[in-house]
Design a protein around this motif. Structure first.
Motif, short mmCIF file in Angstrom:
data_model
loop_
_atom_site.label_atom_id
_atom_site.label_comp_id
_atom_site.label_asym_id
_atom_site.label_seq_id
_atom_site.Cartn_x
_atom_site.Cartn_y
_atom_site.Cartn_z
N ALA A 6 35.00 16.67 -18.48
CA ALA A 6 35.41 16.03 -17.22
C ALA A 6 34.91 16.79 -16.00
O ALA A 6 34.86 16.24 -14.89
N SER A 7 34.52 18.04 -16.18
CA SER A 7 34.03 18.83 -15.04
C SER A 7 32.62 18.43 -14.63
O SER A 7 32.11 18.89 -13.61
N HIS A 8 31.96 17.58 -15.42
CA HIS A 8 30.63 17.07 -15.06
C HIS A 8 30.77 16.04 -13.94
O HIS A 8 31.62 15.15 -14.01
N ASP A 9 29.94 16.15 -12.94
CA ASP A 9 30.06 15.31 -11.75
C ASP A 9 29.90 13.82 -12.03
O ASP A 9 30.38 12.99 -11.27
N LYS A 10 29.19 13.50 -13.12
CA LYS A 10 28.91 12.08 -13.40
C LYS A 10 29.91 11.45 -14.36
O LYS A 10 29.74 10.30 -14.76
N VAL A 11 30.95 12.20 -14.74
CA VAL A 11 31.96 11.71 -15.69
C VAL A 11 33.21 11.27 -14.94
O VAL A 11 33.76 12.02 -14.13
#
Length: 561
Positions: free
Chosen positions: A476-481
């Motif tokens: 969830a820490s990925h910007d695109k998620v």
């Protein structure tokens, strides 16, 4: 551990113990609040506001109807099935004052789920929104329900707004499937009948059952947790004690987007805020995020509660950051783990902390909360609240050393009396006086508790435990998620492998990006072997991601060899 001195970490002014008998019953609490805050606004929904005195008038009317125009007796069960409308607290408060057991029912239940809950509880009456009455019609003859009270969304909005709302909902939007239930009584008619007679208060004790609060049924059949008046009084006193350093009587405005039929909102939004004399703004359809944000723009709210997916959804609305957060004191997160990336963004956008707490249906629900003194404990569920003991046990029932994971067990006056008519199920979750939560947790070096994951949802990879919460938090820490759910799937080499389901925030996101991101944060065996992009994730009534459903759906279409 049970001997840990939790209280040394408490903010100044929070007591180690509360009085679980502060009120004889919830009815006693209601009587005091109605008188104390008579002139203050109590509830608002869809622009219609009721003061505490106006709310009391309608509660008295409905209580009089139940007492004088039905066959219901003290100890009988009454189901309430509707979203957050003014009718909900009126029906619930009236039922409690009549000494009835309230069976909170999810409006989205199928006929089969309704039948199970009504027959298991022995419900003799129901208050139901007409939108869902067609499902009741299918199974009514197979239940013990004798009294059916129906209501429409606009019934208490007053003036011409109410009838117009009902017309639009029924005739334009066609949200009310046709149904036929002979002998049903309309909510407004029940109030009019009740106004013609007097309600005679019932003698109640703390041991009387206030709610049969059904578990979500994520593992096995849904069971009714018997929550007594003393259980609920204890928990609202515990939560109020914790909030006392920040919230003030008669000065708060709380946003209630979580449904009142869920135990989190029931206790923390409804009962706690009633005791504090707060104004409660009920949100009927929080899934309409643009509409929700528009409603928020009308209020200078000081408290909001939710789950991780709700907060994340708000943060992804462009207009949310334009709101006035000058009065916001705190947001409370529960129901599922609050992800670090969500908590950090919430603080950045609102300037107010997102405090995570923890509890279960069986514990009324709150067991732990993070301090509200500004201490940053993101990723933990805080400390045990007043009059609550916590310890971690291994599979053999032995306490584990501090820092080691074990099943979180709790003892306190908020722990349920047991499961309704299920002594064997009750025995399985009780270890003497201790309730076994089914959650794996650890105590960190500073004495704060961190949930690792649900014991039954743990993924076993080559003998190593992998916890879905950790994987989900990393991805969830990925910007695109936007959202992510993690499960274990069969694997011939490692017993199980990690599979994740992702809802994209950015359509350009690829599997390769996720794999690279995972390997930067997670050790090898925790990295997802299978990655699937989906349009949405299955969720509970409060927005909790249902891994069990993900697992079931995946098993129907995929085999792993």
């Amino acid at each position: 551990m049970a001997t840990h001195n939790w209280y040394k970490h408490y903010p100044k002014g929070i007591p180690e113990q509360i009085n679980p008998d502060e009120y004889d019953s919830l009815a006693h609490l209601l009587d005091i609040g109605f008188e104390k805050y008579a002139h203050l606004p109590a509830m608002e929904n869809m622009g219609k506001s009721l003061s505490y005195s106006e709310l009391k008038e309608k509660v008295d009317q409905f209580a009089s109807f139940l007492q004088n125009h039905t066959q219901l007796q003290k100890g009988d069960a009454i189901a309430i099935q509707m979203p957050n409308l003014l009718q909900y607290p009126i029906a619930m408060f009236a039922a409690l004052r009549c000494g009835l057991m309230v069976v909170n029912t999810n409006p989205l239940y199928t006929s089969a789920e309704m039948k199970h809950q009504f027959n298991d509880s022995g419900a003799k009456a129901i208050v139901i929104l007409e939108n869902f009455a067609c499902n009741l019609e299918e199974i009514l003859a197979e239940t013990k329900i004798e009294t059916v009270i129906t209501t429409e969304i606009g019934d208490l909005l007053g003036g011409i707004k109410g009838p117009i709302t009902n017309f639009v909902v029924k005739r334009i939007k066609k949200m009310v499937p046709s149904f036929s239930i002979p002998g049903r009584i309309h909510f407004g008619h029940a109030l009019r009948l009740g106004s013609k007679s007097k309600f005679n208060p019932i003698t109640l004790s703390g041991d009387d059952i206030a709610f049969l609060q059904y578990t979500g049924g994520t593992t096995g059949v849904s069971k009714g947790a018997m929550l007594s008046h003393r259980n609920l009084v204890s928990n609202l006193e515990q939560v109020c004690a914790w909030m006392s350093i920040m919230l003030k009587e008669g000065q708060e405005l709380v946003i209630t987007a979580l449904p009142l039929y869920h135990v989190f909102a029931l206790t923390c939004n409804c009962l706690v805020m009633f005791k504090l004399g707060a104004k409660n703004v009920l949100i009927t359809n929080p899934r309409d995020m643009p509409g929700f944000v528009k409603e928020l723009s009308k209020h200078q709210f000081s408290v909001i509660t939710g789950v991780n997916t709700l907060f994340n959804g708000l943060l992804n609305q462009n207009d949310f950051e334009k709101l006035d957060f000058s009065k916001l004191k705190v947001a409370f997160g529960g129901g599922m783990a609050v992800q670090k990336v969500v908590a950090e963004k919430w603080l950045k956008v609102t300037g107010s902390s997102l405090a995570e707490g923890y509890g279960l249906t069986e514990t009324s629900p709150v067991l732990t909360i993070n301090p509200l003194d500004g201490t940053d404990r993101t990723g933990t569920i805080g400390l045990p609240i007043s009059s609550t003991e916590i310890k971690m046990l291994d599979d053999e029932g032995n306490e584990v050393p501090m820092g080691e994971p074990g099943e979180l067990c709790a003892k306190g006056p908020q722990v349920m009396k047991g499961y309704w008519q299920r002594p064997d199920d009750t025995a399985q979750v009780m270890h003497g006086e201790w309730f076994k939560t089914g959650d794996v947790a650890v105590i960190d070096k500073d004495g704060f508790i961190k949930i690792v994951d649900r014991k039954k949802e743990m993924i076993l990879v080559s003998g190593f435990n992998v916890y879905p919460n950790e994987v989900e938090g990393a991805i969830a820490s990925h910007d695109k998620v936007l959202e992510v759910g993690a499960i274990g799937v069969p694997d011939p080499k490692s017993t199980e492998a990690v599979k994740i389901f992702i809802v994209k925030k950015d359509d350009s996101l690829t599997v390769e990006e996720i794999k690279a991101h995972a390997h930067e944060i997670l050790t090898g065996y925790k990295c997802p072997k299978h990655i699937e992009f989906v349009d949405e994730l299955p969720k509970s009534n409060v927005g909790k991601i249902l891994r069990r459903v993900l697992k079931e759906q995946d098993a129907k279409v995929n085999t792993y060899v």
